[in-house]
Design a protein around this motif. Structure first.
Motif, PDB file in Angstrom:
ATOM      1  N   ILE A 144       7.726  -0.446  12.226  1.00 37.47           N
ATOM      2  CA  ILE A 144       7.989   0.900  11.692  1.00 37.47           C
ATOM      3  C   ILE A 144       7.915   1.912  12.838  1.00 37.47           C
ATOM      4  O   ILE A 144       6.923   1.952  13.569  1.00 37.47           O
ATOM      5  N   ASP A 145       8.959   2.747  12.970  1.00 38.69           N
ATOM      6  CA  ASP A 145       8.951   3.749  14.051  1.00 38.69           C
ATOM      7  C   ASP A 145       9.240   5.162  13.556  1.00 38.69           C
ATOM      8  O   ASP A 145       9.404   6.079  14.366  1.00 38.69           O
ATOM      9  N   ASP A 146       9.315   5.359  12.231  1.00 37.84           N
ATOM     10  CA  ASP A 146       9.694   6.690  11.728  1.00 37.84           C
ATOM     11  C   ASP A 146       8.831   7.130  10.553  1.00 37.84           C
ATOM     12  O   ASP A 146       9.288   7.832   9.665  1.00 37.84           O
ATOM     13  N   MET A 147       7.555   6.742  10.548  1.00 33.26           N
ATOM     14  CA  MET A 147       6.679   7.051   9.424  1.00 33.26           C
ATOM     15  C   MET A 147       5.580   8.002   9.865  1.00 33.26           C
ATOM     16  O   MET A 147       5.033   7.885  10.972  1.00 33.26           O
ATOM     17  N   ASN A 148       5.240   8.967   9.009  1.00 36.83           N
ATOM     18  CA  ASN A 148       4.150   9.906   9.281  1.00 36.83           C
ATOM     19  C   ASN A 148       2.845   9.108   9.396  1.00 36.83           C
ATOM     20  O   ASN A 148       2.475   8.394   8.460  1.00 36.83           O
ATOM     21  N   PRO A 149       2.133   9.205  10.507  1.00 37.86           N
ATOM     22  CA  PRO A 149       0.895   8.422  10.669  1.00 37.86           C
ATOM     23  C   PRO A 149      -0.128   8.660   9.574  1.00 37.86           C
ATOM     24  O   PRO A 149      -0.939   7.785   9.275  1.00 37.86           O
ATOM     25  N   GLN A 150      -0.109   9.845   8.954  1.00 33.80           N
ATOM     26  CA  GLN A 150      -1.064  10.131   7.888  1.00 33.80           C
ATOM     27  C   GLN A 150      -0.846   9.239   6.668  1.00 33.80           C
ATOM     28  O   GLN A 150      -1.748   9.059   5.853  1.00 33.80           O
ATOM     29  N   ASP A 151       0.360   8.664   6.541  1.00 34.96           N
ATOM     30  CA  ASP A 151       0.685   7.880   5.349  1.00 34.96           C
ATOM     31  C   ASP A 151       0.239   6.424   5.447  1.00 34.96           C
ATOM     32  O   ASP A 151       0.288   5.695   4.458  1.00 34.96           O
ATOM     33  N   TYR A 152      -0.193   5.996   6.621  1.00 32.77           N
ATOM     34  CA  TYR A 152      -0.586   4.592   6.766  1.00 32.77           C
ATOM     35  C   TYR A 152      -1.833   4.265   5.937  1.00 32.77           C
ATOM     36  O   TYR A 152      -1.964   3.169   5.393  1.00 32.77           O
ATOM     37  N   GLN A 153      -2.771   5.204   5.851  1.00 33.28           N
ATOM     38  CA  GLN A 153      -3.995   4.934   5.092  1.00 33.28           C
ATOM     39  C   GLN A 153      -3.683   4.700   3.620  1.00 33.28           C
ATOM     40  O   GLN A 153      -4.230   3.786   2.996  1.00 33.28           O
ATOM     41  N   ASN A 154      -2.800   5.522   3.047  1.00 34.94           N
ATOM     42  CA  ASN A 154      -2.412   5.350   1.648  1.00 34.94           C
ATOM     43  C   ASN A 154      -1.785   3.971   1.428  1.00 34.94           C
ATOM     44  O   ASN A 154      -2.084   3.284   0.449  1.00 34.94           O
ATOM     45  N   LEU A 155      -0.926   3.559   2.349  1.00 38.24           N
ATOM     46  CA  LEU A 155      -0.286   2.252   2.256  1.00 38.24           C
ATOM     47  C   LEU A 155      -1.324   1.134   2.323  1.00 38.24           C
ATOM     48  O   LEU A 155      -1.294   0.187   1.522  1.00 38.24           O
ATOM     49  N   GLU A 156      -2.246   1.234   3.262  1.00 42.76           N
ATOM     50  CA  GLU A 156      -3.288   0.225   3.420  1.00 42.76           C
ATOM     51  C   GLU A 156      -4.136   0.105   2.150  1.00 42.76           C
ATOM     52  O   GLU A 156      -4.416  -0.991   1.670  1.00 42.76           O
ATOM     53  N   GLU A 157      -4.547   1.241   1.581  1.00 37.62           N
ATOM     54  CA  GLU A 157      -5.387   1.230   0.385  1.00 37.62           C
ATOM     55  C   GLU A 157      -4.665   0.580  -0.799  1.00 37.62           C
ATOM     56  O   GLU A 157      -5.270  -0.165  -1.578  1.00 37.62           O
ATOM     57  N   ARG A 158      -3.375   0.863  -0.939  1.00 36.79           N
ATOM     58  CA  ARG A 158      -2.605   0.265  -2.036  1.00 36.79           C
ATOM     59  C   ARG A 158      -2.506  -1.253  -1.870  1.00 36.79           C
ATOM     60  O   ARG A 158      -2.597  -2.005  -2.845  1.00 36.79           O
ATOM     61  N   LEU A 159      -2.323  -1.714  -0.659  1.00 34.83           N
ATOM     62  CA  LEU A 159      -2.204  -3.157  -0.419  1.00 34.83           C
ATOM     63  C   LEU A 159      -3.515  -3.869  -0.722  1.00 34.83           C
ATOM     64  O   LEU A 159      -3.524  -4.914  -1.386  1.00 34.83           O
ATOM     65  N   PHE A 160      -4.628  -3.309  -0.265  1.00 32.91           N
ATOM     66  CA  PHE A 160      -5.915  -3.932  -0.553  1.00 32.91           C
ATOM     67  C   PHE A 160      -6.220  -3.909  -2.049  1.00 32.91           C
ATOM     68  O   PHE A 160      -6.758  -4.871  -2.596  1.00 32.91           O
ATOM     69  N   ALA A 161      -5.863  -2.819  -2.729  1.00 30.50           N
ATOM     70  CA  ALA A 161      -6.128  -2.715  -4.165  1.00 30.50           C
ATOM     71  C   ALA A 161      -5.357  -3.755  -4.970  1.00 30.50           C
ATOM     72  O   ALA A 161      -5.778  -4.135  -6.063  1.00 30.50           O
TER      73      ALA A 161
END
Length: 385
Positions: free
Chosen positions: A248-265
């Motif tokens: 991924i080269d075009d994503m707001n870095p602030q959005d990675y945490q939300n993605l990570e939390e959804r995957l773990f959940a």
């Protein structure tokens, strides 16, 4: 590898799964009663009766004078009070939260908030509590019988929530007098990340049968615990996992945490991000998600929906792990879940559950780096390790 196999030829419900697991464990009704008695304060009442060929059967009924429905906040309080292991509490909460995805609960209060029936709460929590004590490494299911519920046309029909939670599994319809697969049964299969597989070859450790049914009928649920033959003598556990990756080269870095939390959940075993350089030396991030094979599709969907990538790659790989055991320990600071990692019968590592240490640190003010070795040392002395 210790595997639980659920035979859903006659369908599945939470009450029948509880009965089958009680029969498998050889647990008596009064033992189950003592372990789950805290649920009665929340309006859950039940009775254990003999089932098919002596198998156990469970009926879970809300008491008339008790709390007949639960809001999601009450579910969280109920699970916090329970003695379930942290992983099981998280799995139970995930199961109840999944009901929000179908757009409704069983009923609604004056504000329209979803409320859950106490019978469903008991079936989900009771089944997961029994599975908690089995400590299996994988759960497999036969094709699931969804027949028996008659629609307006007189043909067998499957409710929308049941079909939603069984998505990706192999199903068939064989009709009978009763609804073969209930919402609680489908929700438990999803919570357990069960995959539809043939009965694996292995050494049969125990079996159970649940569901009150007339002699000779085919309405009971059967479960088995197996130790796969080619792994029984190994001092470690083996299995297969799925590794999914995307750059991924075009994503707001602030959005990675939300993605990570959804995957773990949703059941990811691990999620991590690696800085890389793509073509033309563009800085980018490689997302890696490790999961069980049964969770690949739903986790892949989350990656595609909640990141800016338009594709990902995945592969199935073998892994070996230490056997893990969980024990509750009453330390001088308070209760802590301890994780024991074993090579064969040898305990090679002892660690304390981080969330328990964090709670104690907040309550006592003791720093984590001082608290952790003290708790582990106390446990080792008590267990003579």
């Amino acid at each position: 590898m210790k595997t639980l196999y659920i035979d859903c030829t006659a369908g599945i419900s939470g009450s029948r799964l509880i009965g089958a697991l009680l029969d498998l464990k050889g647990e008596k009704a009064d033992e189950f009663e003592r372990r789950m008695s805290w649920l009665r304060r929340y309006g859950c009442a039940w009775a254990v009766s003999a089932g098919l060929n002596g198998g156990a059967g469970i009926e879970a009924k809300p008491v008339p004078s008790g709390c007949k429905t639960f809001g999601f906040a009450e579910i969280e309080a109920l699970l916090d009070e329970s003695k379930l292991l942290p992983e099981t509490k998280e799995r139970a909460l995930s199961a109840f939260s999944a009901l929000k995805t179908v757009g409704r609960g069983f009923c609604g209060d004056e504000s329209g908030a979803p409320l859950l029936d106490a019978c469903l709460v008991f079936e989900i929590v009771g089944a997961l509590a029994l599975l908690d004590t089995l400590q299996v490494d994988a759960v497999y299911s036969s094709p699931v019988n969804v027949g028996g519920r008659m629609g307006g046309s007189g043909q067998s029909a499957v409710s929308a929530p049941v079909s939603f939670f069984l998505k990706g599994m192999t199903v068939f319809a064989r009709e009978g007098k009763h609804e073969r697969t209930t919402l609680s049964g489908a929700l438990l299969l999803k919570a357990l990340s069960a995959s539809t597989e043939p009965l694996p070859a292995g050494r049969l450790l125990a079996g159970g049968c649940g569901g009150v049914a007339p002699q000779g009928s085919a309405e009971a649920l059967h479960v088995m615990v197996l130790e796969q033959n080619d792994e029984a003598a190994l001092p470690y556990l083996t299995g297969k996992i799925v590794v999914m990756e995307t750059n991924i080269d075009d994503m707001n870095p602030q959005d990675y945490q939300n993605l990570e939390e959804r995957l773990f959940a949703c059941g990811a075993l691990d999620v991590f991000f690696t800085p890389i350089l793509m073509k033309k030396l563009r800085p980018a991030v490689r997302l890696t998600c490790i999961s069980r094979a049964a969770d690949r599709e739903k986790l892949g969907e989350i990656i595609l929906r909640y990141s800016t990538t338009i594709g990902l790659r995945w592969s199935e790989v073998n892994r070996m792990t230490l056997e893990r055991r969980l024990r509750k320990f009453e330390s001088s600071f308070g209760p802590v879940s301890m994780k024991l990692s074993c090579w064969g019968g040898e305990i090679v590592r002892v660690t304390a559950e981080y969330e328990d240490l964090k709670r104690i640190s907040q309550e006592t003010g003791c720093p984590l780096d001082r608290l952790r070795p003290l708790v582990v040392s106390e446990f080792r002395q008590k267990e003579d390790l």
